[in-house]
Design a protein around this motif. Structure first.
Motif, PDB file in Angstrom:
ATOM      1  N   PHE A 156       0.658  -1.104  -0.269  1.00  0.00           N
ATOM      2  CA  PHE A 156      -0.525   0.228  -0.155  1.00  0.00           C
ATOM      3  C   PHE A 156       1.118   1.626  -0.447  1.00  0.00           C
ATOM      4  O   PHE A 156       1.949   1.198   0.532  1.00  0.00           O
ATOM      5  CB  PHE A 156      -0.974   0.336   1.487  1.00  0.00           C
ATOM      6  CG  PHE A 156      -1.634  -0.599   1.220  1.00  0.00           C
ATOM      7  CD1 PHE A 156      -2.867  -0.966   0.484  1.00  0.00           C
ATOM      8  CD2 PHE A 156      -2.241  -2.296   1.815  1.00  0.00           C
ATOM      9  CE1 PHE A 156      -4.479  -1.436  -0.275  1.00  0.00           C
ATOM     10  CE2 PHE A 156      -3.375  -2.870   2.163  1.00  0.00           C
ATOM     11  CZ  PHE A 156      -4.191  -2.514   1.175  1.00  0.00           C
ATOM     12  N   ARG A 157       0.572   2.315  -1.116  1.00  0.00           N
ATOM     13  CA  ARG A 157       0.819   3.391  -0.559  1.00  0.00           C
ATOM     14  C   ARG A 157      -0.068   4.223   0.489  1.00  0.00           C
ATOM     15  O   ARG A 157      -0.913   4.072   0.482  1.00  0.00           O
ATOM     16  CB  ARG A 157       0.297   3.836  -2.134  1.00  0.00           C
ATOM     17  CG  ARG A 157       1.746   6.253  -1.966  1.00  0.00           C
ATOM     18  CD  ARG A 157       1.171   6.394  -3.406  1.00  0.00           C
ATOM     19  NE  ARG A 157       1.219   7.989  -3.307  1.00  0.00           N
ATOM     20  CZ  ARG A 157       0.919   8.501  -4.434  1.00  0.00           C
ATOM     21  NH1 ARG A 157      -0.323   8.003  -4.859  1.00  0.00           N
ATOM     22  NH2 ARG A 157       1.135   9.604  -4.292  1.00  0.00           N
ATOM     23  N   THR A 158       1.530   4.664   1.631  1.00  0.00           N
ATOM     24  CA  THR A 158       0.191   5.356   2.467  1.00  0.00           C
ATOM     25  C   THR A 158       0.854   7.356   2.399  1.00  0.00           C
ATOM     26  O   THR A 158       1.686   8.225   1.621  1.00  0.00           O
ATOM     27  CB  THR A 158       1.431   5.024   3.935  1.00  0.00           C
ATOM     28  OG1 THR A 158       0.336   5.715   4.923  1.00  0.00           O
ATOM     29  CG2 THR A 158       1.908   5.726   3.645  1.00  0.00           C
ATOM     30  N   LYS A 159      -0.153   8.172   3.053  1.00  0.00           N
ATOM     31  CA  LYS A 159       0.167   9.174   3.588  1.00  0.00           C
ATOM     32  C   LYS A 159       1.713   9.955   3.424  1.00  0.00           C
ATOM     33  O   LYS A 159       2.549   8.579   4.203  1.00  0.00           O
ATOM     34  CB  LYS A 159      -0.423  10.100   3.803  1.00  0.00           C
ATOM     35  CG  LYS A 159      -1.696   9.781   3.685  1.00  0.00           C
ATOM     36  CD  LYS A 159      -2.522  10.641   4.157  1.00  0.00           C
ATOM     37  CE  LYS A 159      -4.194  10.570   3.667  1.00  0.00           C
ATOM     38  NZ  LYS A 159      -5.198  11.522   4.717  1.00  0.00           N
ATOM     39  N   ASP A 160       2.121  10.834   3.415  1.00  0.00           N
ATOM     40  CA  ASP A 160       3.473  10.670   3.819  1.00  0.00           C
ATOM     41  C   ASP A 160       4.119  11.102   4.837  1.00  0.00           C
ATOM     42  O   ASP A 160       2.873  10.976   6.236  1.00  0.00           O
ATOM     43  CB  ASP A 160       4.069  12.853   3.372  1.00  0.00           C
ATOM     44  CG  ASP A 160       5.634  13.184   3.586  1.00  0.00           C
ATOM     45  OD1 ASP A 160       5.673  14.150   4.587  1.00  0.00           O
ATOM     46  OD2 ASP A 160       6.177  13.040   2.741  1.00  0.00           O
ATOM     47  N   ILE A 161       5.542  10.641   5.766  1.00  0.00           N
ATOM     48  CA  ILE A 161       5.629  10.053   6.996  1.00  0.00           C
ATOM     49  C   ILE A 161       5.914  11.469   7.579  1.00  0.00           C
ATOM     50  O   ILE A 161       5.241  10.795   9.381  1.00  0.00           O
ATOM     51  CB  ILE A 161       7.078  10.049   7.130  1.00  0.00           C
ATOM     52  CG1 ILE A 161       8.102  10.816   6.890  1.00  0.00           C
ATOM     53  CG2 ILE A 161       7.179   8.696   6.713  1.00  0.00           C
ATOM     54  CD1 ILE A 161       9.408  10.692   7.253  1.00  0.00           C
ATOM     55  N   HIS A 162       5.093  12.819   7.149  1.00  0.00           N
ATOM     56  CA  HIS A 162       4.865  14.181   7.691  1.00  0.00           C
ATOM     57  C   HIS A 162       2.920  14.332   8.739  1.00  0.00           C
ATOM     58  O   HIS A 162       3.190  15.142   9.452  1.00  0.00           O
ATOM     59  CB  HIS A 162       5.383  15.536   7.899  1.00  0.00           C
ATOM     60  CG  HIS A 162       7.135  14.725   7.263  1.00  0.00           C
ATOM     61  ND1 HIS A 162       7.852  14.786   8.449  1.00  0.00           N
ATOM     62  CD2 HIS A 162       7.954  15.030   6.218  1.00  0.00           C
ATOM     63  CE1 HIS A 162       9.072  14.896   7.946  1.00  0.00           C
ATOM     64  NE2 HIS A 162       9.677  14.800   7.482  1.00  0.00           N
ATOM     65  N   SER A 163       2.864  13.667   7.907  1.00  0.00           N
ATOM     66  CA  SER A 163       0.971  13.816   8.077  1.00  0.00           C
ATOM     67  C   SER A 163       0.915  13.172   9.069  1.00  0.00           C
ATOM     68  O   SER A 163       0.901  11.942  10.182  1.00  0.00           O
ATOM     69  CB  SER A 163       0.306  13.234   6.301  1.00  0.00           C
ATOM     70  OG  SER A 163       0.676  11.677   6.329  1.00  0.00           O
ATOM     71  N   LYS A 164      -0.703  12.699   9.252  1.00  0.00           N
ATOM     72  CA  LYS A 164      -1.249  12.086  10.742  1.00  0.00           C
ATOM     73  C   LYS A 164      -1.658  10.451   9.576  1.00  0.00           C
ATOM     74  O   LYS A 164      -2.685   9.992  10.338  1.00  0.00           O
ATOM     75  CB  LYS A 164      -3.039  12.836  10.810  1.00  0.00           C
ATOM     76  CG  LYS A 164      -2.026  14.051  11.623  1.00  0.00           C
ATOM     77  CD  LYS A 164      -3.294  15.181  11.418  1.00  0.00           C
ATOM     78  CE  LYS A 164      -3.533  16.132  12.461  1.00  0.00           C
ATOM     79  NZ  LYS A 164      -4.250  16.931  13.154  1.00  0.00           N
ATOM     80  N   GLY A 165      -1.032  10.035   8.845  1.00  0.00           N
ATOM     81  CA  GLY A 165      -2.148   8.961   7.967  1.00  0.00           C
ATOM     82  C   GLY A 165      -0.844   7.827   9.069  1.00  0.00           C
ATOM     83  O   GLY A 165      -0.571   8.133  10.039  1.00  0.00           O
ATOM     84  N   LEU A 166      -0.972   6.864   8.555  1.00  0.00           N
ATOM     85  CA  LEU A 166      -0.982   5.686   9.235  1.00  0.00           C
ATOM     86  C   LEU A 166       0.858   5.759   9.865  1.00  0.00           C
ATOM     87  O   LEU A 166       1.046   5.137  10.831  1.00  0.00           O
ATOM     88  CB  LEU A 166      -0.794   3.971   8.549  1.00  0.00           C
ATOM     89  CG  LEU A 166      -2.009   3.356   8.890  1.00  0.00           C
ATOM     90  CD1 LEU A 166      -2.415   2.821   7.292  1.00  0.00           C
ATOM     91  CD2 LEU A 166      -3.042   3.210   9.306  1.00  0.00           C
ATOM     92  N   VAL A 167       1.667   6.248   9.423  1.00  0.00           N
ATOM     93  CA  VAL A 167       3.165   6.086   9.491  1.00  0.00           C
ATOM     94  C   VAL A 167       3.697   7.648  10.395  1.00  0.00           C
ATOM     95  O   VAL A 167       4.693   7.722  10.502  1.00  0.00           O
ATOM     96  CB  VAL A 167       4.046   6.292   8.304  1.00  0.00           C
ATOM     97  CG1 VAL A 167       3.608   4.530   7.748  1.00  0.00           C
ATOM     98  CG2 VAL A 167       3.635   6.788   6.487  1.00  0.00           C
TER      99      VAL A 167
END
Length: 199
Positions: A156-167
C-alpha cells in the motif's frame, strides 16, 4: 441499429431509456466477468499475480427518475444539476485488463469496503499468490489484515511520514530512502494508560 439490421422496427432511443431501470447491476457484473473469462482465460502465468486498486470520482448528468439522491451533488450550471459516482477498480498488471470494479454513489463512497469486496471476489489460482497494490485511499490496518487473513500479500502507498496518516506516529529516519521493520499493536482502546504501559 446494426443488431436490428437498420430496420425501422428497432426500438427508439426513448424506448431504450425507458427500459434502463430494468437493467440490474448484477447483469452488468455477469457480462463483465463473462467477457474477461472468454477474452483472457485465467491461467497461472507466474508465482504471483499483481492486482492494482485505485479509485476515481466522476460527474454525470441525469434525472431524479434515473439516479437517486445518493448520487446528486448540486445544481451547478445546470437546471437538472449533476451527479457524482465513485469508481473503485482492480487492474491486473500482467494481463492488462480490469479484474473487478465497484461503483458507489458519491455520498456512500467507502474505498475500504470496496477493496475488501474486490479481494473476496478474486479467484485463487493454484500455485499463484495475489499481491494487492493499493493507492493511499485503500491504506488501512483493516485492509492489511483482510489480505493477510485471505492468505495473500499487499503493498500500500500511504500518506507522507509528516502527515497524520498510518506512518505519522512512527519514529522514522529523515533520510530520502530507508527500509526498516516496525511492530504495531492494534487495540480497541485509546486509553493513555495503555499507551504508557506499552511504552
Amino acid at each position: 441499429m446494426d443488431f436490428w439490421h437498420l430496420q425501422d422496427s428497432c426500438p427508439s432511443v426513448s424506448a431504450f431509456n425507458q427500459q434502463r431501470s430494468k437493467l440490474k447491476p448484477e447483469a452488468l457484473q455477469a457480462v463483465f466477468k463473462q467477457f474477461n473469462s472468454l477474452a483472457l482465460p485465467l491461467e497461472p502465468p507466474t508465482k504471483y499475480r499483481f492486482l492494482a486498486a485505485d479509485g476515481s470520482t466522476f460527474a454525470f448528468f441525469s434525472k431524479h427518475s434515473f439516479a437517486s439522491d445518493a448520487y446528486y451533488v448540486s445544481e451547478g450550471h445546470s437546471k437538472k444539476g449533476f451527479y457524482n459516482m465513485h469508481l473503485n477498480a482492480l487492474y491486473d498488471l500482467q494481463r492488462h485488463t480490469y479484474a473487478d470494479a465497484i461503483l458507489q454513489p458519491v455520498h456512500d463512497k467507502d474505498e475500504f469496503r470496496a477493496f475488501c469486496d474486490m479481494v473476496d471476489r478474486q479467484e485463487s489460482l493454484p500455485g499463484t499468490k495475489n499481491i494487492y497494490i493499493g493507492d493511499r485511499g485503500y491504506c488501512s490496518y483493516n485492509n492489511m489484515a483482510y489480505v493477510i487473513q485471505s492468505g495473500e500479500y499487499f503493498l500500500f502507498r500511504t500518506k507522507d511520514i509528516h502527515s497524520k496518516g498510518l506512518v505519522g506516529n512512527f519514529d522514522l529516519p529523515g533520510e530520502e530512502a530507508f527500509d526498516m521493520t516496525v511492530t504495531v499493536t492494534l487495540v480497541r482502546s485509546r486509553s493513555k494508560k495503555l499507551a504508557a504501559a506499552q511504552g
